[in-house]
Design a protein around this motif. Sequence first.
Motif, PDB file in Angstrom:
ATOM      1  N   UNK A   3       0.816  -1.210   0.000  1.00  0.00           N
ATOM      2  CA  UNK A   3       0.000   0.000   0.000  1.00  0.00           C
ATOM      3  C   UNK A   3       0.847   1.257   0.000  1.00  0.00           C
ATOM      4  N   UNK A   4       1.922   1.262   0.763  1.00  0.00           N
ATOM      5  CA  UNK A   4       2.800   2.432   0.798  1.00  0.00           C
ATOM      6  C   UNK A   4       3.476   2.656  -0.551  1.00  0.00           C
ATOM      7  N   UNK A   5       3.955   1.583  -1.171  1.00  0.00           N
ATOM      8  CA  UNK A   5       4.581   1.707  -2.493  1.00  0.00           C
ATOM      9  C   UNK A   5       3.549   2.151  -3.531  1.00  0.00           C
ATOM     10  N   UNK A   6       2.344   1.591  -3.418  1.00  0.00           N
ATOM     11  CA  UNK A   6       1.268   1.953  -4.338  1.00  0.00           C
ATOM     12  C   UNK A   6       0.974   3.451  -4.252  1.00  0.00           C
ATOM     13  N   UNK A   7       0.935   3.986  -3.041  1.00  0.00           N
ATOM     14  CA  UNK A   7       0.654   5.396  -2.832  1.00  0.00           C
ATOM     15  C   UNK A   7       1.767   6.313  -3.301  1.00  0.00           C
ATOM     16  N   UNK A   8       2.952   5.775  -3.522  1.00  0.00           N
ATOM     17  CA  UNK A   8       4.087   6.586  -3.990  1.00  0.00           C
ATOM     18  C   UNK A   8       4.338   6.423  -5.488  1.00  0.00           C
ATOM     19  N   UNK A   9       3.436   5.765  -6.176  1.00  0.00           N
ATOM     20  CA  UNK A   9       3.569   5.569  -7.622  1.00  0.00           C
ATOM     21  C   UNK A   9       3.671   6.931  -8.320  1.00  0.00           C
ATOM     22  N   UNK A  10       4.793   7.218  -8.984  1.00  0.00           N
ATOM     23  CA  UNK A  10       4.948   8.523  -9.626  1.00  0.00           C
ATOM     24  C   UNK A  10       4.292   8.636 -11.000  1.00  0.00           C
ATOM     25  N   UNK A  11       3.756   7.517 -11.498  1.00  0.00           N
ATOM     26  CA  UNK A  11       3.152   7.538 -12.842  1.00  0.00           C
ATOM     27  C   UNK A  11       1.765   6.897 -12.784  1.00  0.00           C
ATOM     28  N   UNK A  12       0.849   7.493 -11.985  1.00  0.00           N
ATOM     29  CA  UNK A  12      -0.484   6.893 -11.909  1.00  0.00           C
ATOM     30  C   UNK A  12      -1.162   6.874 -13.283  1.00  0.00           C
ATOM     31  N   UNK A  13      -2.138   6.074 -13.405  1.00  0.00           N
ATOM     32  CA  UNK A  13      -2.896   5.774 -14.621  1.00  0.00           C
ATOM     33  C   UNK A  13      -2.043   4.891 -15.529  1.00  0.00           C
ATOM     34  N   UNK A  14      -0.851   5.360 -15.938  1.00  0.00           N
ATOM     35  CA  UNK A  14       0.012   4.552 -16.799  1.00  0.00           C
ATOM     36  C   UNK A  14       0.524   3.315 -16.057  1.00  0.00           C
ATOM     37  N   UNK A  15       0.850   3.471 -14.787  1.00  0.00           N
ATOM     38  CA  UNK A  15       1.081   2.345 -13.877  1.00  0.00           C
ATOM     39  C   UNK A  15      -0.192   2.302 -13.029  1.00  0.00           C
ATOM     40  N   UNK A  16      -1.060   1.332 -13.295  1.00  0.00           N
ATOM     41  CA  UNK A  16      -2.450   1.397 -12.818  1.00  0.00           C
ATOM     42  C   UNK A  16      -2.659   1.098 -11.339  1.00  0.00           C
ATOM     43  N   UNK A  57     -12.724  -6.010  -0.828  1.00  0.00           N
ATOM     44  CA  UNK A  57     -13.352  -5.461  -2.022  1.00  0.00           C
ATOM     45  C   UNK A  57     -13.656  -3.981  -1.942  1.00  0.00           C
ATOM     46  N   UNK A  58     -13.450  -3.365  -0.767  1.00  0.00           N
ATOM     47  CA  UNK A  58     -13.679  -1.920  -0.635  1.00  0.00           C
ATOM     48  C   UNK A  58     -12.700  -1.162  -1.527  1.00  0.00           C
ATOM     49  N   UNK A  59     -13.160  -0.059  -2.022  1.00  0.00           N
ATOM     50  CA  UNK A  59     -12.377   0.722  -2.966  1.00  0.00           C
ATOM     51  C   UNK A  59     -11.033   1.150  -2.399  1.00  0.00           C
ATOM     52  N   UNK A  60     -10.983   1.595  -1.169  1.00  0.00           N
ATOM     53  CA  UNK A  60      -9.735   2.072  -0.580  1.00  0.00           C
ATOM     54  C   UNK A  60      -9.411   3.479  -1.038  1.00  0.00           C
ATOM     55  N   UNK A  61      -8.233   3.923  -0.714  1.00  0.00           N
ATOM     56  CA  UNK A  61      -7.822   5.289  -1.037  1.00  0.00           C
ATOM     57  C   UNK A  61      -7.187   5.404  -2.403  1.00  0.00           C
ATOM     58  N   UNK A  62      -6.884   6.645  -2.742  1.00  0.00           N
ATOM     59  CA  UNK A  62      -6.188   6.939  -3.995  1.00  0.00           C
ATOM     60  C   UNK A  62      -5.508   8.279  -3.820  1.00  0.00           C
ATOM     61  N   UNK A  63      -4.234   8.348  -4.182  1.00  0.00           N
ATOM     62  CA  UNK A  63      -3.459   9.559  -3.922  1.00  0.00           C
ATOM     63  C   UNK A  63      -3.571  10.602  -5.029  1.00  0.00           C
ATOM     64  N   UNK A  64      -4.210  10.279  -6.142  1.00  0.00           N
ATOM     65  CA  UNK A  64      -4.284  11.214  -7.252  1.00  0.00           C
ATOM     66  C   UNK A  64      -5.613  11.917  -7.362  1.00  0.00           C
ATOM     67  N   UNK A  65      -5.602  13.035  -8.039  1.00  0.00           N
ATOM     68  CA  UNK A  65      -6.829  13.767  -8.319  1.00  0.00           C
ATOM     69  C   UNK A  65      -7.614  14.079  -7.064  1.00  0.00           C
ATOM     70  N   UNK A  66      -8.890  13.692  -7.068  1.00  0.00           N
ATOM     71  CA  UNK A  66      -9.777  13.913  -5.923  1.00  0.00           C
ATOM     72  C   UNK A  66      -9.850  12.694  -5.007  1.00  0.00           C
ATOM     73  N   UNK A  67      -8.849  11.824  -5.065  1.00  0.00           N
ATOM     74  CA  UNK A  67      -8.824  10.649  -4.203  1.00  0.00           C
ATOM     75  C   UNK A  67      -9.748   9.544  -4.688  1.00  0.00           C
ATOM     76  N   UNK A  68     -10.499   8.903  -3.778  1.00  0.00           N
ATOM     77  CA  UNK A  68     -11.354   7.772  -4.167  1.00  0.00           C
ATOM     78  C   UNK A  68     -12.323   8.054  -5.324  1.00  0.00           C
ATOM     79  N   UNK A  69     -12.930   9.246  -5.446  1.00  0.00           N
ATOM     80  CA  UNK A  69     -13.779   9.464  -6.625  1.00  0.00           C
ATOM     81  C   UNK A  69     -12.999   9.358  -7.942  1.00  0.00           C
ATOM     82  N   UNK A  70     -11.741   9.749  -7.937  1.00  0.00           N
ATOM     83  CA  UNK A  70     -10.905   9.612  -9.134  1.00  0.00           C
ATOM     84  C   UNK A  70     -10.647   8.139  -9.429  1.00  0.00           C
TER      85      UNK A  70
END
Length: 160
Positions: free
Chosen positions: A102-115, A124-137
């Motif tokens: 999870x920590x490495x996932x959150x530090x991904x410098x190329x989101x979307x391209x590295x999915x 199965x819960x969505x969880x967080x997201x460090x890009x854009x508006x977070x979970x809605x993104x």
Amino acid sequence: MPQLSLHTPLGEITISEEDGTIVALDWGRGSDQEATPLLKEARDQLHDYFDGKRVTFQLPLAPYGSPFQQRVWAALTRIPAGETRSYLDISTELSSSPRAVGQANGRNPIPILIPCHRVVAANGALGGYSGGDGPPTKRYLLDLEARALNRPDPARGTLL
């Protein structure tokens, strides 16, 4: 470092190139705009992605990170479009802990391209997201891929 910004349904994003590879995708507009051939190709592929015409990318990527982060990010690229994996799934594959993944996932410098948006909680819960508006993104990206593939949404189990 050459950068190129583009408008997307999620707002402006900026892609950065170094030594002929994509090294970053950031939310917002970059200051050093230079449309290199690679950045133009990345822009075109991203536009096709947001238009539902592609779900994978054919670009040279070179994210900066530790050897462990590199292993996690490589695992993310193996998650098929329109599918999700849990942090636990990836940690099992890499013989690591879900928290470290999870920590490495959150530090991904190329989101979307590295999915990194394709990684969800073990329940199965969505969880967080460090890009854009977070979970809605994250939800938007998963829905976009499900529609492009005309598949059930992997995190909801319904056809969009």
